[in-house]
Design an enzyme around this catalytic site. Structure first.
Site, short mmCIF file in Angstrom:
data_model
loop_
_atom_site.label_atom_id
_atom_site.label_comp_id
_atom_site.label_asym_id
_atom_site.label_seq_id
_atom_site.Cartn_x
_atom_site.Cartn_y
_atom_site.Cartn_z
N ASP A 24 33.43 21.56 77.59
CA ASP A 24 34.12 21.93 78.76
C ASP A 24 34.40 20.74 79.85
OD1 ASP A 24 31.19 21.52 79.02
OD2 ASP A 24 30.78 23.44 79.76
N ASN A 75 20.76 31.12 83.25
CA ASN A 75 21.24 32.38 83.10
C ASN A 75 21.79 32.83 81.54
OD1 ASN A 75 23.55 30.95 83.00
ND2 ASN A 75 24.53 31.81 84.73
N HIS A 105 23.76 30.64 79.90
CA HIS A 105 25.12 30.34 79.64
C HIS A 105 25.22 29.23 78.39
CE1 HIS A 105 25.02 27.21 83.13
NE2 HIS A 105 25.03 26.66 82.01
N GLU A 163 29.81 32.07 81.37
CA GLU A 163 28.75 32.66 82.20
C GLU A 163 28.61 34.23 81.59
OE1 GLU A 163 26.79 30.99 84.11
OE2 GLU A 163 28.23 29.20 84.61
#
Ligand code: F6R
Length: 245
Positions: free
Chosen positions: A67, A136, A138, A143
């Site tokens: 990313d 979380n 990800h 996400e």
């Protein structure tokens, strides 16, 4: 899934570096999928030490990162390209022309994502994908969502991520609001995946991701469907997982 429970962060880093090192020795022109974040820094440091000893040769290795922030240049010290140069590429003999990070300076999101998918495709996919794990669930910038995104896509960062990142920038306006990320589909196509986790803060999400239901609300849970995943973690990060198996 194979799980390596290391005693601490340094041990987990050496274990992950051993797996990457074996991959490079077995296939010198392999394609590594690389991650940024704090977790893999120790792994990259270990790889650099082995390179400096003459035990590792990166000259034919290719790398494809997960990313990048949209709008940041390679020179911006918050960009993931800068991170990779600083934490690995500048210290080993990898050919920078063979290292790929989504082009944060490409304003046309569709083009940036299409080009990156073509880079992944033209390299025949990833041999060994390194992943960290967000609190979380990800992976990359994928996400929690209603579905699993297949290919590279542009993500709008949440308000909480933007304000958490604000401390690294001169003003709120300079904080990136979007990022490009490899999709879950591309990650799942990697031949082998190593997930590195460290610290007590990750213990609940590790259990949820690898023992809980498979759902796009916990993106990493999809890794349960991959046939060759190695989870490398320290005792703190694996403590809840180990209780649950
Ligand atoms: C970054 C990336 C992220 C991180 C994750 C964990 O390229 O892929 O998904 O792996 O946010 O970050 P750390 O390692 O800082 O806990």
């Amino acid at each position: 899934m194979r799980v390596y429970c290391a005693k601490d962060y340094e041990h987990a880093s050496r274990t992950a570096a051993n797996i990457i090192s074996a991959q490079i020795i077995m296939k010198p022109d392999c394609v590594l999928g690389l991650a940024t974040g704090s977790t893999p820094i120790g792994t990259y440091e270990q790889l650099i030490r082995w390179y400096e000893k003459g035990d590792l040769d990166f000259s034919k290795v290719k790398s494809i990162n997960l990313d990048e922030y949209k709008g940041l240049t390679a020179e911006n010290d918050q960009s993931y390209r800068y991170f990779m140069n600083t934490h690995l590429f500048d210290s080993v003999n990898i050919d920078k022309n063979n290292t790929f990070v989504p082009d944060g300076t490409e304003a046309d999101s569709e083009k940036a994502c299409r080009d990156y998918d073509e880079i992944i495709r033209s390299h025949g996919g990833v041999d060994l994908q390194i992943l960290g794990l967000g609190h979380n669930g990800h992976i990359g910038f994928n996400e929690p969502a209603d579905d699993f995104a297949k290919g590279t896509h542009c993500v709008k960062l949440t308000e909480s991520t933007i304000s958490a990142n604000a401390r690294f920038f001169a003003s709120m306006d300079d904080v990136p609001k979007e990022a490009y990320t490899m999709g879950i589909g591309s990650i799942m196509q990697a031949k082998k995946i190593v997930v590195i986790v460290s610290g007590e803060g990750k213990k609940d999400i590790v259990k949820k991701a690898f023992l809980g239901p498979i759902t796009p609300q916990v993106p990493a849970s999809v890794l349960q469907l991959h046939s060759d995943v190695i989870l490398v973690g320290d005792e703190a990060a694996l403590s809840e997982y180990n209780k649950g198996v």
